[in-house]
Design an enzyme around this catalytic site. Structure first.
Site, short mmCIF file in Angstrom:
data_model
loop_
_atom_site.label_atom_id
_atom_site.label_comp_id
_atom_site.label_asym_id
_atom_site.label_seq_id
_atom_site.Cartn_x
_atom_site.Cartn_y
_atom_site.Cartn_z
N ASN A 10 4.19 6.60 8.42
CA ASN A 10 3.43 7.63 7.71
C ASN A 10 2.51 8.29 8.72
O ASN A 10 1.50 7.70 9.11
CB ASN A 10 2.63 6.97 6.57
N LYS A 12 0.66 10.76 8.34
CA LYS A 12 -0.54 11.34 7.69
C LYS A 12 -0.78 12.76 8.22
O LYS A 12 0.19 13.47 8.49
CB LYS A 12 -1.73 10.41 7.88
N HIS A 96 -0.15 7.44 -2.41
CA HIS A 96 -0.86 6.78 -1.32
C HIS A 96 -2.35 6.67 -1.69
O HIS A 96 -2.90 7.57 -2.33
CB HIS A 96 -0.69 7.58 -0.02
N GLU A 98 -4.93 7.19 -0.07
CA GLU A 98 -5.76 8.34 0.37
C GLU A 98 -5.64 9.49 -0.62
O GLU A 98 -6.59 10.24 -0.83
CB GLU A 98 -5.35 8.75 1.80
N GLU A 168 -0.20 -1.67 -0.30
CA GLU A 168 -1.16 -1.33 0.75
C GLU A 168 -2.57 -1.66 0.26
O GLU A 168 -3.18 -0.83 -0.44
CB GLU A 168 -1.07 0.16 1.09
N GLY A 174 -6.14 1.31 8.19
CA GLY A 174 -6.88 1.96 9.27
C GLY A 174 -8.12 1.19 9.70
O GLY A 174 -8.97 1.71 10.42
N SER A 214 -2.75 -1.64 8.67
CA SER A 214 -3.01 -2.17 10.02
C SER A 214 -1.86 -3.02 10.57
O SER A 214 -2.08 -4.02 11.24
CB SER A 214 -4.31 -2.96 10.06
P1 13P Z 1 -2.58 2.02 9.10
O1 13P Z 1 -1.30 1.39 9.59
O2 13P Z 1 -3.14 3.03 10.04
O3 13P Z 1 -3.57 0.97 8.65
O4 13P Z 1 -2.20 2.86 7.79
C1 13P Z 1 -1.46 2.27 6.79
C2 13P Z 1 -1.04 3.30 5.82
O5 13P Z 1 -1.86 3.84 5.09
C3 13P Z 1 0.38 3.68 5.77
O6 13P Z 1 0.66 4.47 4.67
#
Ligand code: 13P
Length: 258
Positions: A10, A12, A96, A98, A168, A174, A214
């Protein structure tokens, strides 16, 4: 049942078209030979065409990061399933955290999007997961159950088989703070049991459940070794071809030759 692992990157809101072309050519170089893992890259909308063209003769699949549930119309700023299909997208990330946190996405809107994706033969990667304060309050199962039941309501058995669920935990995204393999396995097992209740045991055994939060080359193998973890949804570490490829290789089932 042997579920084929699936690892998705992803990206982003990262990578211009030029940067995306660079990254995807590195990923193709690293992963051209891998067949035992489904590999998906999910660039931002603006780079979909560039990446789609680059991967057209490879094993790598294309995913988007969201869609709108209507096919077309007055929805400024939105993108439809038809537009994604035209670019040879096969997957779409939905719900997601976010999007839930910053853009008002709810399990109800995610559910509409899941149905729209399936109608267009796009495979949804549906994200669920608790926030830190919810975990600390002992509410992990309650929150995950409500995300799964709400986001994935009303699916037929054949539709379920097109779905990928991504667990997740928001506190692991992150932050460099991964769920331990045991913590993740516990929730994955819970999600699989829930799918069994919502559909049947055959479907529950077949649906792939990714972990996200992560994931790095040095923790991926341990996570993917858990019985109910069928791959990963990778954020930060998918922005670099080398580390993404190492994570994909960590998902190759033991004994498989690549
Ligand atoms: P990270 O791997 O940067 O923690 O992000 C995970 C994520 O949100 C994947 O959709």
């Amino acid at each position: 049942m042997m579920r084929k692992p699936i690892v998705a990157g992803n990206w982003k809101m990262n990578k211009t078209c030029a940067e995306a072309a660079d990254l995807v050519s590195g990923i193709i170089r690293e992963l051209a030979e891998v067949t035992h893992v489904d590999v998906v890259v999910c660039p931002p909308f603006t780079a979909l065409r560039t990446v789609s063209e680059a991967i057209s003769d490879t094993n790598i699949d294309l995913g988007a990061q969201d869609l709108h549930w209507e096919k077309r119309g007055a929805y400024t700023g939105e993108i439809s399933s038809e537009m994604l299909r035209e670019l040879f997208c096969h997957y779409v990330i939905l719900g997601h955290s976010e999007r839930r946190q910053y853009f008002g996405e709810t399990s109800e809107s995610v559910n509409r999007k899941v149905h729209a994706a399936l109608e267009a033969s796009l495979r949804p990667i549906v994200c669920v997961g608790e926030r830190l304060e919810e975990r600390e309050a002992g509410r992990t199962s309650e929150v995950v159950e409500s995300h799964v039941r709400g986001s994935l309501a009303g699916l037929s058995k054949s539709q379920w088989l097109q779905v990928v669920v991504a667990y997740e935990p928001v506190w692991a995204i992150g932050t460099g703070r991964t769920a331990s393999p045991e913590q993740a396995q516990e929730v994955h097992e819970f999600i699989r049991a829930l799918i069994g209740e919502m559909s049947d045991s055959h479907v529950a055994e077949a649906v792939r459940i990714q972990y996200g939060g992560s994931i790095k080359p040095d923790n991926a193998r341990e996570l993917f070794a858990q019985p109910d973890i069928d791959g990963g949804l990778v954020g930060g570490a998918s922005l670099e071809a080398r580390s993404f490829a190492q994570i994909v290789r960590a998902a190759i089932p033991e004994g498989a030759q690549e």
